[in-house]
Write a protein that holds these residues in place. Structure first.
Motif, PDB file in Angstrom:
ATOM      1  N   ARG A   2       8.923 -11.126  -2.307  1.00 28.72           N
ATOM      2  CA  ARG A   2       9.439 -12.493  -2.141  1.00 28.72           C
ATOM      3  C   ARG A   2       8.386 -13.548  -2.432  1.00 28.72           C
ATOM      4  O   ARG A   2       8.225 -14.517  -1.716  1.00 28.72           O
ATOM      5  CB  ARG A   2      10.016 -12.700  -0.755  1.00 28.72           C
ATOM      6  N   GLU A   3       7.627 -13.315  -3.529  1.00 29.70           N
ATOM      7  CA  GLU A   3       6.625 -14.293  -3.938  1.00 29.70           C
ATOM      8  C   GLU A   3       7.309 -15.418  -4.711  1.00 29.70           C
ATOM      9  O   GLU A   3       8.232 -15.154  -5.475  1.00 29.70           O
ATOM     10  CB  GLU A   3       5.551 -13.623  -4.806  1.00 29.70           C
ATOM     11  N   ASP A  31       3.476   1.984   0.667  1.00 34.15           N
ATOM     12  CA  ASP A  31       2.452   1.425   1.555  1.00 34.15           C
ATOM     13  C   ASP A  31       2.361  -0.093   1.394  1.00 34.15           C
ATOM     14  O   ASP A  31       2.228  -0.821   2.388  1.00 34.15           O
ATOM     15  CB  ASP A  31       1.084   2.050   1.269  1.00 34.15           C
ATOM     16  N   GLN A  32       2.442  -0.555   0.169  1.00 35.74           N
ATOM     17  CA  GLN A  32       2.326  -1.986  -0.092  1.00 35.74           C
ATOM     18  C   GLN A  32       3.455  -2.761   0.588  1.00 35.74           C
ATOM     19  O   GLN A  32       3.206  -3.790   1.221  1.00 35.74           O
ATOM     20  CB  GLN A  32       2.320  -2.260  -1.599  1.00 35.74           C
ATOM     21  N   VAL A  33       4.689  -2.282   0.488  1.00 39.02           N
ATOM     22  CA  VAL A  33       5.790  -3.020   1.112  1.00 39.02           C
ATOM     23  C   VAL A  33       5.749  -2.914   2.634  1.00 39.02           C
ATOM     24  O   VAL A  33       6.081  -3.871   3.329  1.00 39.02           O
ATOM     25  CB  VAL A  33       7.184  -2.633   0.550  1.00 39.02           C
ATOM     26  N   VAL A  57      12.007  -0.898  -4.315  1.00 38.98           N
ATOM     27  CA  VAL A  57      10.939  -0.170  -5.016  1.00 38.98           C
ATOM     28  C   VAL A  57      11.566   0.965  -5.827  1.00 38.98           C
ATOM     29  O   VAL A  57      11.295   1.115  -7.019  1.00 38.98           O
ATOM     30  CB  VAL A  57       9.884   0.385  -4.030  1.00 38.98           C
ATOM     31  N   ALA A  58      12.410   1.752  -5.177  1.00 39.01           N
ATOM     32  CA  ALA A  58      13.040   2.890  -5.852  1.00 39.01           C
ATOM     33  C   ALA A  58      13.886   2.432  -7.036  1.00 39.01           C
ATOM     34  O   ALA A  58      13.968   3.129  -8.047  1.00 39.01           O
ATOM     35  CB  ALA A  58      13.900   3.678  -4.864  1.00 39.01           C
ATOM     36  N   MET A 112       7.443  -5.913  -8.253  1.00 36.21           N
ATOM     37  CA  MET A 112       6.827  -6.082  -6.934  1.00 36.21           C
ATOM     38  C   MET A 112       6.786  -7.551  -6.522  1.00 36.21           C
ATOM     39  O   MET A 112       6.945  -7.860  -5.342  1.00 36.21           O
ATOM     40  CB  MET A 112       5.427  -5.454  -6.906  1.00 36.21           C
ATOM     41  N   THR A 113       6.602  -8.465  -7.454  1.00 36.34           N
ATOM     42  CA  THR A 113       6.585  -9.886  -7.086  1.00 36.34           C
ATOM     43  C   THR A 113       7.922 -10.309  -6.498  1.00 36.34           C
ATOM     44  O   THR A 113       7.964 -11.113  -5.577  1.00 36.34           O
ATOM     45  CB  THR A 113       6.231 -10.785  -8.288  1.00 36.34           C
TER      46      THR A 113
END
Length: 122
Positions: free
Chosen positions: A115-116, A33-35, A104-105, A110-111
């Motif tokens: 692409r932070e 969901d986040q991505v 993710v898998a 996550m950062t």
């Protein structure tokens, strides 16, 4: 790639495949969901509506509030194609999402997935 079958496949069915893929690797639906939200600008309600209505991939991306400005930083190979070289805009968006889910898998932080920018040294 005009008229590709994936364009008319329901987002809900693809989403469930994404979730199954990440869960097999010890990750969560919340990460998917986040991505999805990061890439498309959909909020939780918009994502839920897309799933409930079983809209196809073309409509899902057409209704996206905004593609993330850093989406073009997503690079790499998905299904044998470099995502940054895909010429069809819709197919490229779909493959961007595929690539994010793959990351993710794969357990990428996550950062990095989102692409932070790296934290600057003081």
């Amino acid at each position: 790639m005009a008229g590709h079958r994936i364009f008319t496949t329901s987002f809900a069915s693809i989403y469930e495949l994404y979730v199954a893929k990440v869960e097999r690797k010890g990750h969560t639906r919340a990460e998917v969901d986040q991505v999805v939200r990061w890439l498309t600008g959909h909020d939780d309600a918009g994502l839920r509506q897309a799933l409930d209505e079983e809209i196809d991939m073309e409509i899902f991306f057409a209704r996206a509030p905004r593609m993330h400005p850093n989406a073009s930083l997503i690079t790499g190979v998905v299904c044998g194609h470099r995502v940054e070289e895909i010429s069809d805009p819709l197919m490229q968006k779909i493959r961007y999402l595929d690539k994010l889910v793959d990351e993710v898998a794969g357990g990428k932080k996550m950062t990095s997935i989102l692409r932070e920018p790296a934290a600057r040294a003081s």
